[in-house]
Design an enzyme around this catalytic site. Structure first.
Site, mmCIF file in Angstrom:
data_model
loop_
_atom_site.group_PDB
_atom_site.id
_atom_site.type_symbol
_atom_site.label_atom_id
_atom_site.label_comp_id
_atom_site.label_asym_id
_atom_site.label_seq_id
_atom_site.Cartn_x
_atom_site.Cartn_y
_atom_site.Cartn_z
ATOM 1 N N ASP A 27 40.494 9.136 1.268
ATOM 2 C CA ASP A 27 39.454 10.165 1.097
ATOM 3 C C ASP A 27 38.113 9.552 0.691
ATOM 4 O O ASP A 27 38.073 8.536 -0.002
ATOM 5 C CB ASP A 27 39.921 11.173 0.038
ATOM 6 C CG ASP A 27 39.114 12.457 0.105
ATOM 7 O OD1 ASP A 27 38.412 12.689 1.107
ATOM 8 O OD2 ASP A 27 39.176 13.231 -0.862
ATOM 9 N N ASN A 75 42.913 19.172 9.605
ATOM 10 C CA ASN A 75 41.644 18.502 9.945
ATOM 11 C C ASN A 75 41.068 18.939 11.300
ATOM 12 O O ASN A 75 39.902 18.670 11.595
ATOM 13 C CB ASN A 75 41.789 16.975 9.910
ATOM 14 C CG ASN A 75 41.848 16.397 8.513
ATOM 15 O OD1 ASN A 75 42.449 15.355 8.281
ATOM 16 N ND2 ASN A 75 41.227 17.069 7.550
HETATM 17 C C1 FPP Z 1 38.949 11.802 4.586
HETATM 18 O O1 FPP Z 1 37.624 11.581 4.166
HETATM 19 C C2 FPP Z 1 39.197 11.020 5.785
HETATM 20 C C3 FPP Z 1 39.643 11.503 6.987
HETATM 21 C C4 FPP Z 1 39.945 12.932 7.214
HETATM 22 C C5 FPP Z 1 39.807 10.618 8.164
HETATM 23 C C6 FPP Z 1 40.456 9.296 7.910
HETATM 24 C C7 FPP Z 1 40.358 8.490 9.136
HETATM 25 C C8 FPP Z 1 40.136 7.165 9.192
HETATM 26 C C9 FPP Z 1 40.023 6.301 7.995
HETATM 27 C C10 FPP Z 1 39.909 6.502 10.521
HETATM 28 C C11 FPP Z 1 41.091 6.241 11.375
HETATM 29 C C12 FPP Z 1 42.244 5.619 10.686
HETATM 30 C C13 FPP Z 1 42.931 4.510 11.071
HETATM 31 C C14 FPP Z 1 44.222 4.250 10.388
HETATM 32 C C15 FPP Z 1 42.479 3.546 12.063
HETATM 33 P P1 FPP Z 1 36.561 12.779 4.236
HETATM 34 O O2 FPP Z 1 35.941 12.797 5.580
HETATM 35 O O3 FPP Z 1 37.227 14.064 3.862
HETATM 36 O O4 FPP Z 1 35.533 12.326 3.151
HETATM 37 P P2 FPP Z 1 34.628 13.285 2.228
HETATM 38 O O5 FPP Z 1 35.581 13.970 1.273
HETATM 39 O O6 FPP Z 1 33.741 12.316 1.529
HETATM 40 O O7 FPP Z 1 33.917 14.223 3.131
#
Ligand code: FPP
Length: 245
Positions: A27, A75
């Site tokens: 996150d 998501n």
């Molecule tokens: C949460 O942060 C993150 C996600 C929903 C996406 C995670 C995806 C990756 C790290 C990329 C692909 C993964 C791999 C394994 C290659 P957020 O967007 O909710 O952050 P925020 O809370 O700061 O908005």
């Protein structure tokens, strides 16, 4: 440099030995990007690089499993542009990883309903699965279109089908576990959530029944081996009673 050895304890901290399985809710990508005046997608790209670093680190210090939450069943509610960017990152990551999995000794598995993903991503996942069957060693599980409740409902449906087909054995925790994406994998001893929020967000609901939780404000793209060391050290100081005394 890690403070831990596979069969050892963390220096003077005592308590638990090294966990076999760590789970991470990746996150904070969006906020990391915003702080730098970048689009959220740049945060996900940085987050994918962090996954690469952390998977290698976890393998090097002697863990057996790492399970990360990359994309939840919820998501899909995000703007299409962001969903597409995450899917493209997964495609790119897999395209590169496939070449290196055997050399690096990292098995990649996917937890979640992958049937709704793009044909290209499904094909890459299929290829990854084939290679994984003969790579030995550390295993990273990437949760994509994964939800803990969805996983439980699917397992219940699979059991119902078996009963309909004549299964007479009683349903036990063990039999139920074997119907989950995580079948045959030990439950995570430690679950880490960077990014400051303190909740499970539908991640590994069954598997985390007795998992130690560790929360930190560090945003996922800033995560590194030292953060893992700190989380493991905190875990090793905990007393785990599993409902006993
Ligand atoms: C949460 O942060 C993150 C996600 C929903 C996406 C995670 C995806 C990756 C790290 C990329 C692909 C993964 C791999 C394994 C290659 P957020 O967007 O909710 O952050 P925020 O809370 O700061 O908005």
């Amino acid at each position: 440099m890690a403070l831990f050895k596979k069969d050892g304890k963390a220096g003077e901290t005592g308590g638990q030995s090294l966990p076999r399985h760590i789970a991470i809710i990746m996150d904070g990508n969006g906020r990391w990007a915003k702080k730098r005046g970048l689009p959220r997608t740049a945060g996900h790209a940085a987050g994918a690089e962090t996954f690469r670093t952390i998977a290698t680190y976890c393998k090097d210090i002697g863990l057996d499993y790492l399970t990360v939450y990359a994309f939840s069943t919820e998501n899909w509610k995000r703007p299409q542009e962001e969903v597409d960017a995450i899917m493209r990152l997964l495609e790119r990551y897999l395209g590169e990883a496939i070449e290196k999995m055997e050399r690096d000794g990292i098995r990649l598995k996917f937890f979640g309903d992958t049937t709704v993903l793009s044909p290209k991503l499904r094909e890459l996942i299929h290829e990854t699965d084939e290679i994984t069957t003969h790579v030995r060693g550390f295993q990273a599980n990437v949760c994509v279109n994964y939800g803990g409740r969805d996983e439980l409902v699917r397992a219940a449906q699979r059991w119902a089908e078996r009963v309909k087909a004549g299964e007479t054995a009683p349903l036990t925790e063990e039999r139920f576990s074997s119907l989950l994406y995580s079948a045959a994998i030990p439950d995570p001893e430690l679950l880490i959530r960077p990014g400051g929020e303190q909740r499970l967000s539908n991640f590994l609901l069954w598997q985390s029944a007795y998992t130690e939780l560790y929360f930190t404000d560090t945003l996922w793209p800033d995560f590194d081996g030292e953060e893992i060391d700190r989380a493991i050290a905190a875990y090793q100081r905990r007393e785990r009673r599993f409902g006993g005394l």
